[in-house]
Write an enzyme that holds these catalytic residues in place. Structure first.
Site, PDB file in Angstrom:
ATOM      1  N   HIS A  32      27.348  60.549  71.844  1.00 16.25           N
ATOM      2  CA  HIS A  32      28.261  60.157  72.932  1.00 16.25           C
ATOM      3  C   HIS A  32      29.325  61.249  73.078  1.00 16.25           C
ATOM      4  O   HIS A  32      29.273  62.275  72.361  1.00 16.25           O
ATOM      5  CB  HIS A  32      28.870  58.783  72.644  1.00 16.25           C
ATOM      6  CG  HIS A  32      29.475  58.662  71.273  1.00 16.25           C
ATOM      7  ND1 HIS A  32      30.566  59.407  70.876  1.00 16.25           N
ATOM      8  CD2 HIS A  32      29.119  57.912  70.196  1.00 16.25           C
ATOM      9  CE1 HIS A  32      30.871  59.103  69.633  1.00 16.25           C
ATOM     10  NE2 HIS A  32      30.004  58.198  69.181  1.00 16.25           N
ATOM     11  N   LYS A  58      38.140  62.103  63.402  1.00 22.98           N
ATOM     12  CA  LYS A  58      39.197  61.340  62.735  1.00 22.98           C
ATOM     13  C   LYS A  58      38.948  59.831  62.795  1.00 22.98           C
ATOM     14  O   LYS A  58      39.631  59.074  62.138  1.00 22.98           O
ATOM     15  CB  LYS A  58      40.545  61.642  63.397  1.00 22.98           C
ATOM     16  CG  LYS A  58      41.132  62.992  63.030  1.00 22.98           C
ATOM     17  CD  LYS A  58      42.492  63.117  63.708  1.00 22.98           C
ATOM     18  CE  LYS A  58      43.267  64.326  63.256  1.00 22.98           C
ATOM     19  NZ  LYS A  58      44.555  64.407  63.958  1.00 22.98           N
ATOM     20  N   LYS A  59      37.996  59.406  63.637  1.00 24.39           N
ATOM     21  CA  LYS A  59      37.750  57.958  63.715  1.00 24.39           C
ATOM     22  C   LYS A  59      37.292  57.424  62.355  1.00 24.39           C
ATOM     23  O   LYS A  59      37.713  56.366  61.919  1.00 24.39           O
ATOM     24  CB  LYS A  59      36.717  57.618  64.786  1.00 24.39           C
ATOM     25  CG  LYS A  59      36.665  56.108  65.011  1.00 24.39           C
ATOM     26  CD  LYS A  59      35.738  55.726  66.110  1.00 24.39           C
ATOM     27  CE  LYS A  59      34.340  55.506  65.615  1.00 24.39           C
ATOM     28  NZ  LYS A  59      34.212  54.334  64.720  1.00 24.39           N
ATOM     29  N   GLY A  93      32.214  61.539  72.040  1.00 24.62           N
ATOM     30  CA  GLY A  93      32.909  61.885  70.794  1.00 24.62           C
ATOM     31  C   GLY A  93      32.160  63.001  70.076  1.00 24.62           C
ATOM     32  O   GLY A  93      32.749  64.026  69.700  1.00 24.62           O
ATOM     33  N   HIS A  94      30.841  62.814  69.927  1.00 17.81           N
ATOM     34  CA  HIS A  94      30.032  63.864  69.294  1.00 17.81           C
ATOM     35  C   HIS A  94      30.102  65.149  70.121  1.00 17.81           C
ATOM     36  O   HIS A  94      30.193  66.244  69.573  1.00 17.81           O
ATOM     37  CB  HIS A  94      28.553  63.448  69.229  1.00 17.81           C
ATOM     38  CG  HIS A  94      28.273  62.248  68.381  1.00 17.81           C
ATOM     39  ND1 HIS A  94      27.838  61.061  68.904  1.00 17.81           N
ATOM     40  CD2 HIS A  94      28.353  62.071  67.039  1.00 17.81           C
ATOM     41  CE1 HIS A  94      27.651  60.194  67.925  1.00 17.81           C
ATOM     42  NE2 HIS A  94      27.957  60.768  66.782  1.00 17.81           N
ATOM     43  N   SER A 101      28.734  55.012  68.296  1.00 15.56           N
ATOM     44  CA  SER A 101      27.357  54.652  68.676  1.00 15.56           C
ATOM     45  C   SER A 101      27.189  53.134  68.631  1.00 15.56           C
ATOM     46  O   SER A 101      26.385  52.564  69.361  1.00 15.56           O
ATOM     47  CB  SER A 101      26.365  55.321  67.731  1.00 15.56           C
ATOM     48  OG  SER A 101      26.590  56.712  67.741  1.00 15.56           O
ATOM     49  N   ARG A 102      27.966  52.471  67.776  1.00 13.68           N
ATOM     50  CA  ARG A 102      27.838  51.013  67.636  1.00 13.68           C
ATOM     51  C   ARG A 102      28.416  50.263  68.842  1.00 13.68           C
ATOM     52  O   ARG A 102      28.144  49.071  68.994  1.00 13.68           O
ATOM     53  CB  ARG A 102      28.501  50.536  66.343  1.00 13.68           C
ATOM     54  CG  ARG A 102      27.732  50.972  65.107  1.00 13.68           C
ATOM     55  CD  ARG A 102      28.207  50.292  63.835  1.00 13.68           C
ATOM     56  NE  ARG A 102      27.286  50.524  62.737  1.00 13.68           N
ATOM     57  CZ  ARG A 102      27.448  51.430  61.773  1.00 13.68           C
ATOM     58  NH1 ARG A 102      28.524  52.198  61.770  1.00 13.68           N
ATOM     59  NH2 ARG A 102      26.545  51.566  60.824  1.00 13.68           N
ATOM     60  N   GLY A 140      22.952  60.692  65.415  1.00 15.64           N
ATOM     61  CA  GLY A 140      22.319  60.578  66.730  1.00 15.64           C
ATOM     62  C   GLY A 140      22.985  59.561  67.630  1.00 15.64           C
ATOM     63  O   GLY A 140      24.113  59.141  67.377  1.00 15.64           O
TER      64      GLY A 140
END
Ligand code: PAF
Length: 274
Positions: free
Chosen positions: A32, A146-147, A34-35, A184-185, A29
Site C-alpha cells: 500500500h 514507525k507504525k 505506506g510501503h 495491509s490488515r 506484500g
C-alpha cells in the site's frame, strides 16, 4: 526489475555490487502507499533498491491470520516495478528456513511487553527473519515504518548489539484520508468497521492536543485516549520513551504514545511520536 525466488541466486547476483549503496525494504506484500513511501525513499537514497515479499510464518502466533494474510503478488510486482525497484525477492518458506533451526529469542523484557506481551513470540520470528533478510541482501540502508514502533526499536537494538553495519532508516506513518494508519490488515475491515476504526487516530490526535495545551501526565492522557476509543476493543494504551521504557510524564521529543485495539476481529495498532 529482476525477480528472484532463490536465495543463493540472489546472493550470487548481488556479489557484483562492490561500491554501490543498497537500500532494502522488507515487506510481507499486499503493498500500500505506506510501503510505497519506504520504497520511494530507498530509490531516492540508494544506487540499488531491493524489496522482499515474504509472509513470515514464524512471526504469526497459533490462530492468527497467517493463512488469510492478504496476497496480491501480481499487483505487488507492478507496484515495485513502477516505483523503481531494481530487485524483488520473493522466497518460499523453504528458501528461508531450515530443519531444526537454532532458536531466536527477542530481548526478554522489551521483546515481551506491549506487542510482545499480547503476541508472545512474535518478535522472535520478526528478528529471526529480518536478520536472515539483512544477511542475504547486505544493505547499506534498511527501511522500516514507525507504525510498527516496537519492531523498529527492536530491529535497531539487534543491529547495535550484533554489531551489524547497516543504517536503519525510520519512515513516517502514512495515513488515509480519515487519518487511519495504512496497514495491509485494513483490507479486512468492512466500511462500517473503517468508520469505527477512525477513533484510533482520533484518540491520538486528542492526546497531542492535550499535550500542546500543557498536559504532561501519562495517566490523564491515557484516560482521555480511552474515552475517545469508542466502539473498538482496546488491548492496550501505553506511553513510553523512545527506548520503550514506561513514562509517567510526557518527555517532549522522547515519547511514543501507542494504541492497540480490535475493530471487529481485526487487530490494529497505531502510535504517535511526540
Ligand atoms: O513489518 C513487516 O511487514 C514485517 O514484520 C517484516 C519486517 C517484513 C518482517 O517479516
Amino acid at each position: 526489475m529482476k525477480i528472484f525466488t532463490k536465495t543463493n541466486k540472489l546472493i550470487q547476483y548481488l556479489s557484483q555490487y562492490k561500491s554501490e549503496s543498497i537500500g532494502f525494504v522488507p515487506t510481507m506484500g499486499a503493498l500500500h502507499n505506506g510501503h510505497i513511501s519506504l520504497i520511494k525513499r530507498s530509490v531516492e537514497e540508494n544506487d540499488i533498491t531491493i524489496v522482499s515479499i515474504f509472509v513470515n510464518p514464524t512471526q504469526f502466533l497459533e490462530g492468527e491470520d497467517l493463512d488469510k494474510y492478504p496476497k496480491k503478488i501480481e499487483a505487488d510486482k507492478k507496484v515495485c516495478s513502477f516505483a523503481g525497484v531494481d530487485i524483488l525477492f520473493i522466497p518460499t518458506k523453504e528458501e528461508i528456513y531450515f530443519e531444526d533451526e537454532l532458536s531466536f529469542i527477542a530481548p526478554k523484557t522489551k521483546g515481551f511487553i506491549l506487542e510482545g506481551y499480547h503476541r508472545p513470540g512474535h518478535f522472535n520470528g520478526v528478528l529471526q527473519v529480518v536478520l536472515k533478510l539483512l544477511n542475504i541482501t547486505k544493505p547499506t540502508n534498511a527501511y522500516f515504518g514507525k507504525k510498527d514502533a516496537q519492531q523498529l526499536y527492536l530491529v535497531k537494538k539487534m543491529i547495535k548489539e550484533l554489531f551489524l553495519n547497516i543504517n536503519i532508516v525510520e519512515c513516517e506513518i502514512v495515513r488515509d484520508e480519515s487519518a487511519l494508519a495504512l496497514s495491509s490488515r485494513n483490507e479486512y475491515l468492512t466500511s462500517a468497521e473503517k468508520e469505527r476504526a477512525k477513533s484510533i487516530p482520533n484518540s491520538l490526535k486528542k492526546a497531542t492536543e492535550l499535550i500542546s495545551k500543557g498536559e504532561l501526565s501519562s495517566v490523564k492522557i491515557k484516560k482521555e485516549i480511552a474515552k475517545t476509543l469508542i466502539e473498538v476493543k482496546v488491548e492496550y494504551i501505553e506511553i513510553v520513551d523512545r527506548d520503550f521504557n514506561k513514562l509517567e510524564q510526557i518527555e517532549l521529543g522522547n515519547t511514543i504514545i501507542l494504541v492497540a485495539a480490535y475493530v471487529g476481529t481485526t487487530r490494529l495498532i497505531d502510535n504517535i511520536w511526540i
